[in-house]
Structures are given as C-alpha cells and as structure tokens.
Motif scaffolding. Structure first.
Motif, PDB file in Angstrom:
ATOM      1  N   ALA A 331       0.821  -1.212   0.000  1.00  0.00           N
ATOM      2  CA  ALA A 331       0.000   0.000   0.000  1.00  0.00           C
ATOM      3  C   ALA A 331       0.852   1.258   0.000  1.00  0.00           C
ATOM      4  O   ALA A 331       0.483   2.272  -0.606  1.00  0.00           O
ATOM      5  CB  ALA A 331      -0.940  -0.005   1.204  1.00  0.00           C
ATOM      6  N   CYS A 350      -3.007   0.508   4.259  1.00  0.00           N
ATOM      7  CA  CYS A 350      -3.773  -0.604   3.700  1.00  0.00           C
ATOM      8  C   CYS A 350      -5.170  -0.632   4.302  1.00  0.00           C
ATOM      9  O   CYS A 350      -5.357  -0.403   5.502  1.00  0.00           O
ATOM     10  CB  CYS A 350      -3.049  -1.916   3.998  1.00  0.00           C
ATOM     11  SG  CYS A 350      -3.909  -3.390   3.405  1.00  0.00           S
ATOM     12  N   CYS A 370      -3.809  -2.113  -6.123  1.00  0.00           N
ATOM     13  CA  CYS A 370      -3.971  -1.635  -4.754  1.00  0.00           C
ATOM     14  C   CYS A 370      -5.058  -0.574  -4.700  1.00  0.00           C
ATOM     15  O   CYS A 370      -5.239   0.212  -5.645  1.00  0.00           O
ATOM     16  CB  CYS A 370      -2.641  -1.052  -4.245  1.00  0.00           C
ATOM     17  SG  CYS A 370      -2.683  -0.531  -2.515  1.00  0.00           S
TER      18      CYS A 370
END
Length: 382
Positions: A331, A350, A370
């Motif tokens: 992330a 994240c 992501c």
C-alpha cells in the motif's frame, strides 16, 4: 538505531556474511509482474527497487515456481529454465547495488495450482485436493505422488535454487506454508501416506528436509536457505496445528537453514486472514511464539502488521525476532522511511479488504493492484 523504534531498527545477523540493517522485511507477495514465460520483467525490477528503497532490510521475491508442471497465474514468476534464470540478473544486480538482499521464494503449488493445459492431474501427497481450487477450476484433478514424483520434485527445487544462486541471489526461501506442496506434506489433513513420507511428524517433514539437503549440496552450501513454515492450517483438529511441530522445528535447527517465517492458513481457510480480528491476531502471535521457543534461528512472521508501532510491540514482547509486512508495504512502499522520519501521518494505509488477493482470480486483471497506492491503482470497469 532509531530512538523511537530501537528494536525494529536493530541489525539482524542471518549468517556469517549477511547482516540485515534492521528487523523489517517485505515478505512474499505474488504481484504477477513476470511475463507469460515466467521471466522477470523490468516492471518487476522497478517494483522491488521501490520497495527496498522504502527502508526494509530484505525483500522476498514471491512464488517462483520450480516446475513447468506447477503454475498458478499466467504471469507468475518461474525458475525452471535458464531463460528465467537470466531474467533475474537485473533484479539481483539492483539488490546488490542497494545493499539489500532480494530473496527468491521457491514454490511448488501442488494441489492448489492451476489446472494444466495438458489436463494432467496436480501432484499432492495423498490424492486429497483443495476444495477452494476445485470450485474455481473446471477439470480440476489431483493424484497421489509416487516416489519417482518425490525424487523429481526434490531435484526441481535444487535446480531452481542453483539457478537463483547463479543469478546473483544470496538467499532463497522455501514456501512450506499455506497449503502448497511442501506444506501439504507437513499436514496430517492432506498427508495420509503410509510410507516414509507420511504418518509420524518426522516422516511428514522428510520431504522438506530432503529438499534443504539437496539445495545445500547443489550450491556447495553457498546459498542462504530460509523457510516459510506453515504452522497452522486453521482447520481445527483435523489439520496441522502449531502445537504439533516441535520435532519439525528441531530438525530444521539441524538442517543448516538461517531463518524461519511462520504463516497460517491453507487454501480452504485463506478467507480467515483477509480481514484483521483481535482473536486471529492473538492466535497467530501465540503460535509464532511457540515456534520461536523451539527455534535456534531468527523467527519472523507477516500477518496484519500495519506499521512500526506494532512491529516494535511484537519484538518487545518477544513474539518474534523479525517482522514481515506485505500488504502494508504494498500500500505504501515508503511506509518505513516515512515513519522513521516522523511522517507516519503521510503513510497510505492498507484498507485490509483483501481485494489484492481477489485480483489474482479476476480474469480482467493483468496483475495485482492496490486500493490506495497511486503507483498501481486498481482499474474500474463499467
């Protein structure tokens, strides 16, 4: 050492000639940046460059399959031929220049692999497949391995390790967790053999230990070998549990490996690790601490570790000797640097929603994306 994070930033000795600059690693994550032939690409090198420039002491190059007969994703990394070996030079040259080792994780997917184009059944210890893989793959079939299959797999791991070594890698990690082939031999749920590779804990660990010996022999003990060890299937009493691994850990202590990374879950229980919970966190920490109590090599793990504050607590509580992060560093590759520089508020955190895992089974996705990292945002579809 950083005054706020003295344990996380303390060096860690893996071998006589490898000392890591801190206790923080980017653990294996299949980001599917190889090409269709399993070769590393410039995009993969760039990704790992970004990760190691973010402050970690080691990164693990995830899921390099050792066998042409074991694949999961069309763009998954492979290391069973010399073209694939040559493709890894760029990654290892970059790692050497940065002074941060990129370890190659060696993988055989076993019964959790993709159905082969030939339709041949997938190799398993006892012909017991993975219910999750069976639901996802029409034509899914498995078979119990013969002794000839076992000898072939040992040779495939040793050959892949030699190729990693020749490409410049200093470290390999054996994927013996999460229900894949080496892991499934350790589990009484999936290994119901009655020969020398099944039954007792000693016998179920035999394949893993023979793979380690073969790698050390093939590379003249010049390669640092680590193991990602499955310590609990999360299937209750019928599966492997961390209380049943003392003999295995003792044998690994004698095998010449330099580190362990603990992991839980198999294909049928992956979903239990998608979203953090206090209960699962505590169970995972308890299991890792039990393994650490028997190990004589540094023990680490990755799982729901969102940053350095948690890493520092885990090290202080002696749960582990080193800490891995995958989703958190995926992330934000700069999470470690930002935190050590007092910029923790700038970290892209994240969301722990597991969508990066689901990308791997979504045919519309060309790689793993992501939700928060602007360098690889997940595409939207109408």
């Amino acid at each position: 050492m950083n005054r706020r994070y003295p344990l996380s930033t303390r060096p860690l000795r893996l071998s006589d000639d490898l000392v890591l600059k801190n206790r923080l690693a980017f653990t294996s994550m299949g980001v599917d940046l190889a090409d269709e032939n399993g070769c590393a690409t410039p995009q993969m090198t760039a990704f790992y460059k970004g990760v190691i420039e973010g402050g970690c002491a080691m990164a693990f190059l995830g899921n390099a399959t050792v066998s042409a007969g074991s694949r999961l994703q069309s763009r998954g990394l492979a290391l069973f031929d010399d073209a694939q070996r040559l493709s890894m030079y760029a990654v290892q040259r970059m790692a050497s220049a940065a002074g941060v080792p990129v370890a190659v994780q060696l993988q055989h997917y076993g019964g959790q692999g993709a159905v082969l184009p030939s339709g041949a059944p997938l190799l398993t210890p006892s012909g017991i497949g993975c219910s999750r893989a069976a639901r996802q793959s029409p034509g899914y079939r498995v078979q119990a391995m013969t002794l000839e299959h076992i000898a072939q797999v040992i040779d495939e791991f040793a050959s892949a390790a030699w190729r990693a070594w020749q490409s410049g890698a200093r470290v390999v990690q054996l994927q013996a967790a999460n229900g894949y082939l080496l892991s499934s031999f350790l589990s009484p749920r999936f290994n119901q053999r009655t020969d020398a590779y099944g039954g007792s804990e000693e016998n179920r660990a035999r394949l893993l230990l023979e793979v380690i010996r073969a790698i050390r022999a093939r590379t003249d003990n010049g390669l640092i070998v680590t193991v990602r060890l499955g310590i609990d299937d999360l299937l209750g009493d019928e599966g492997l549990q961390f209380t049943e691994l003392e003999e295995t850990v003792q044998a690994l202590n004698q095998s010449g490996i330099c580190a362990l990374e603990c992991s839980m879950s198999v294909g049928a229980s992956f979903h239990r690790l998608f979203t953090p919970s206090r209960e699962m966190d505590n169970y995972l920490h308890t299991g890792v601490k039990v393994i650490k109590g028997s190990a004589r090599v540094p023990v680490g793990f990755a799982g729901f570790i969102d940053g350095l504050d948690k890493a520092e607590r885990l090290l202080g509580d002696e749960v582990c000797d080193w800490v891995g992060m995958s989703r958190a560093l995926f992330a934000d590759n700069q999470l470690i640097n930002k935190t050590l520089q007092g910029r923790a508020r700038d970290v892209d955190r994240c969301l722990w929603d597991g969508r990066c895992f689901s990308d791997k089974s979504d045919p519309r996705m060309s790689r793993v994306f992501c939700c928060v990292n602007p360098n690889y945002p997940r595409p939207t579809f109408n």
